[in-house]
Write a protein that holds these residues in place. Structure first.
Motif, mmCIF file in Angstrom:
data_model
loop_
_atom_site.group_PDB
_atom_site.id
_atom_site.type_symbol
_atom_site.label_atom_id
_atom_site.label_comp_id
_atom_site.label_asym_id
_atom_site.label_seq_id
_atom_site.Cartn_x
_atom_site.Cartn_y
_atom_site.Cartn_z
ATOM 1 N N VAL A 411 0.833 -1.204 0.000
ATOM 2 C CA VAL A 411 0.000 0.000 0.000
ATOM 3 C C VAL A 411 0.867 1.253 0.000
ATOM 4 O O VAL A 411 2.064 1.218 0.253
ATOM 5 C CB VAL A 411 -0.924 0.051 1.239
ATOM 6 C CG1 VAL A 411 -1.899 -1.116 1.249
ATOM 7 C CG2 VAL A 411 -0.104 0.084 2.526
ATOM 8 N N SER A 412 0.210 2.369 -0.242
ATOM 9 C CA SER A 412 0.775 3.696 -0.016
ATOM 10 C C SER A 412 -0.355 4.561 0.521
ATOM 11 O O SER A 412 -1.370 4.745 -0.154
ATOM 12 C CB SER A 412 1.341 4.273 -1.315
ATOM 13 O OG SER A 412 1.804 5.599 -1.117
ATOM 14 N N VAL A 413 -0.199 5.073 1.731
ATOM 15 C CA VAL A 413 -1.284 5.845 2.344
ATOM 16 C C VAL A 413 -0.712 6.855 3.328
ATOM 17 O O VAL A 413 0.229 6.567 4.068
ATOM 18 C CB VAL A 413 -2.294 4.920 3.065
ATOM 19 C CG1 VAL A 413 -1.626 4.096 4.147
ATOM 20 C CG2 VAL A 413 -3.468 5.709 3.624
ATOM 21 N N LYS A 414 -1.277 8.033 3.299
ATOM 22 C CA LYS A 414 -1.021 9.036 4.320
ATOM 23 C C LYS A 414 -2.255 9.130 5.205
ATOM 24 O O LYS A 414 -3.328 9.528 4.742
ATOM 25 C CB LYS A 414 -0.719 10.403 3.688
ATOM 26 C CG LYS A 414 0.621 10.486 2.985
ATOM 27 C CD LYS A 414 0.880 11.906 2.483
ATOM 28 C CE LYS A 414 2.260 12.028 1.852
ATOM 29 N NZ LYS A 414 2.531 13.409 1.372
ATOM 30 N N VAL A 415 -2.103 8.723 6.452
ATOM 31 C CA VAL A 415 -3.216 8.785 7.406
ATOM 32 C C VAL A 415 -3.167 10.150 8.073
ATOM 33 O O VAL A 415 -2.248 10.431 8.843
ATOM 34 C CB VAL A 415 -3.108 7.669 8.462
ATOM 35 C CG1 VAL A 415 -4.321 7.687 9.390
ATOM 36 C CG2 VAL A 415 -2.954 6.307 7.794
ATOM 37 N N PRO A 416 -4.132 11.033 7.800
ATOM 38 C CA PRO A 416 -4.069 12.379 8.366
ATOM 39 C C PRO A 416 -4.490 12.396 9.834
ATOM 40 O O PRO A 416 -5.050 11.420 10.360
ATOM 41 C CB PRO A 416 -5.071 13.163 7.508
ATOM 42 C CG PRO A 416 -6.047 12.133 7.056
ATOM 43 C CD PRO A 416 -5.280 10.852 6.901
ATOM 44 N N LYS A 417 -4.222 13.492 10.477
ATOM 45 C CA LYS A 417 -4.649 13.673 11.854
ATOM 46 C C LYS A 417 -6.162 13.564 11.927
ATOM 47 O O LYS A 417 -6.886 14.094 11.090
ATOM 48 C CB LYS A 417 -4.193 15.037 12.371
ATOM 49 C CG LYS A 417 -4.494 15.269 13.845
ATOM 50 C CD LYS A 417 -3.940 16.607 14.317
ATOM 51 C CE LYS A 417 -4.219 16.819 15.802
ATOM 52 N NZ LYS A 417 -3.682 18.127 16.276
#
Length: 457
Positions: A411-417
């Motif tokens: 995967v590639s993911v940015k989990v935001p605040k």
């Protein structure tokens, strides 16, 4: 053939080989390759065995058949006087194409390497293709039903597949297990596909010493991201990797991901960042540098550039897990039930690469299966798959407390605040429809640890 203006014996040009995806045929429109010919490249597009005007049956890039076909085309190109030659039988040669059109590139280059000691191709740009056919169609022996049936259906109009392969794919859909010939009277697709991909060549000590521009779909459900990452890691030499680029984009072989819920997005932020356009524009700049020796200011060599579903591009050098999180006991019903999310971490957090689970598995039924993937959401109620994929755990016989490593989709993911990263455990998957457990039950993983490729620390 598509010959660029000005190409002559005295002013020869590099050639780009092209072929189609599964069920397709050669491209006959000059407009389709105008950007390449305008950039000073010849293009040859061809029908692969079993498709278009070629006739016969497709053998899914068998080195003894499709591999020989590609090598004959290379010899043909070596006789064209307006094509640049590096030596006798050795044209200056690149290649493009996606899916099955990526498979011919690897079988051709590896067969030239096996037979001649060099790949003859000088650079490749394969998209959304495979490392291992069997692992793509049936990870852990569990058939990706939707894709097995669709690939069969696409072959019917032209009778492209051999009857034994149709029979085998039908067996797999009916039994839930990829046919390996272990049952009397059944087909053996494992042996049939054994040599048909980079994995077999790598197992026999061969790696390509040439630059490759990899394009792989992060939301691809047939040849998922991990197939491309495996090719990056194993199919080319370490030196070639320094001259290569990996781009993951949102797209590829995509079907709606409903259960468990996934995403519906098409974008290529990494090609846009690297080349100011799409993958084709990036390919031309790549070939300009690798085939013509022109400095086009292209950056990103030796790196993996992976798109997120939010249209960001995450650049990393490695995709191995760097952080471990204990989850305790993870349980999933079998045969029926809803996906269950288990919280891993709260954002902000960036994950890019190949995660996996370890733990002690208990499954008391026969042919018990569960499906796992990473998910994102503001709460368990709206958690959905990071991209579109899950991978199976398959236990054919009862087990109690057996230690297992369970692969998760890359995967590639940015989990935001304000958002959370979850492990999603599901008894069913629409990609593996009808491939779940045969009887209701429970699969539990005790002392579960999720291993994540976290970017930054």
């Amino acid at each position: 053939y598509f010959k660029p203006a000005g190409a002559t014996r005295k002013r020869p040009v590099p050639m780009i080989m092209h072929s189609h995806g599964w069920g397709g045929s050669r491209t006959e429109s000059a407009r389709a390759f105008q950007d390449f010919t305008d950039a000073g490249y010849g293009v040859i597009s061809f029908d692969q065995r079993g498709w278009g005007d070629s006739g016969g049956h497709a053998h899914v890039e068998d080195p003894r058949l499709e591999g020989v076909d590609v090598r004959k085309l290379v010899r043909l190109v070596s006789r064209l006087r307006w094509v640049q030659q590096d030596g006798r039988g050795d044209p200056r040669l690149g290649a493009i194409g996606g899916s099955y059109g990526g498979g011919y590139q690897f079988v051709g280059a590896f067969e030239e390497l096996r037979v001649k000691g060099k790949p003859v191709f000088d650079a490749l740009a394969p998209q959304i293709t495979w490392n291992d056919v069997t692992d793509s169609l049936a990870p852990q022996g569990v058939v990706r039903t939707e894709w097995a049936l669709l690939l069969s259906a696409a072959s019917v109009p032209s009778d492209a597949l051999e009857p034994s392969v149709y029979k085998a794919l039908a067996e797999g859909a009916a039994t839930g297990t990829f046919p390996d010939g272990s049952l009397p009277g059944t087909e053996d697709l494992v042996t049939y596909f054994e040599k048909n991909g980079p994995r077999w060549h790598v197992e026999h000590g061969r790696r390509l010493p040439i630059p490759v521009l990899f394009g792989q779909g992060t939301t691809d459900g047939l040849f998922p991201l991990e197939q491309g990452l495996t090719n990056w890691r194993t199919a080319i030499t370490k030196r070639a990797r320094k001259q290569s680029i990996f781009v993951g984009y949102n797209g590829g072989h995509v079907l709606p991901a409903v259960l468990p819920a996934g995403v519906d997005v098409t974008s290529d932020p990494c090609s846009r960042r690297l080349a100011g356009g799409d993958f084709e524009k990036l390919s031309i700049r790549f070939f300009d540098e690798q085939l013509k020796g022109r400095d086009r200011g292209l950056r990103g060599y030796g790196r993996l550039h992976l798109a997120t579903a939010a249209d960001d591009c995450v650049t990393v050098k490695k995709v191995k897990a760097t952080r471990s999180v204990d989850l305790g006991t993870v349980a999933s019903t079998t045969a029926a039930g809803a996906p269950i999310p288990y919280e891993i971490a709260e954002g902000p957090l960036t994950v890019a690469g190949t995660p996996y689970l370890t733990g002690d598995v208990t499954a008391l039924g026969v042919q018990n299966r569960a499906f796992y993937g990473l998910a994102i959401g503001s709460s368990p109620l709206d958690a959905h798959l990071v991209q579109n994929n899950v991978l199976p755990l398959s236990e054919d016989l009862p087990v109690t407390g057996v230690q297992r490593r369970i692969d998760l989709p890359s995967v590639s993911v940015k989990v935001p605040k304000g958002q959370h990263l979850y492990l999603l455990a599901s008894p069913i998957s629409d990609t593996f429809v009808a491939m779940g457990s045969r009887v209701p039950g429970l699969v539990t993983i005790a002392d579960t640890t999720v291993h994540l490729p976290v970017v930054g620390r």
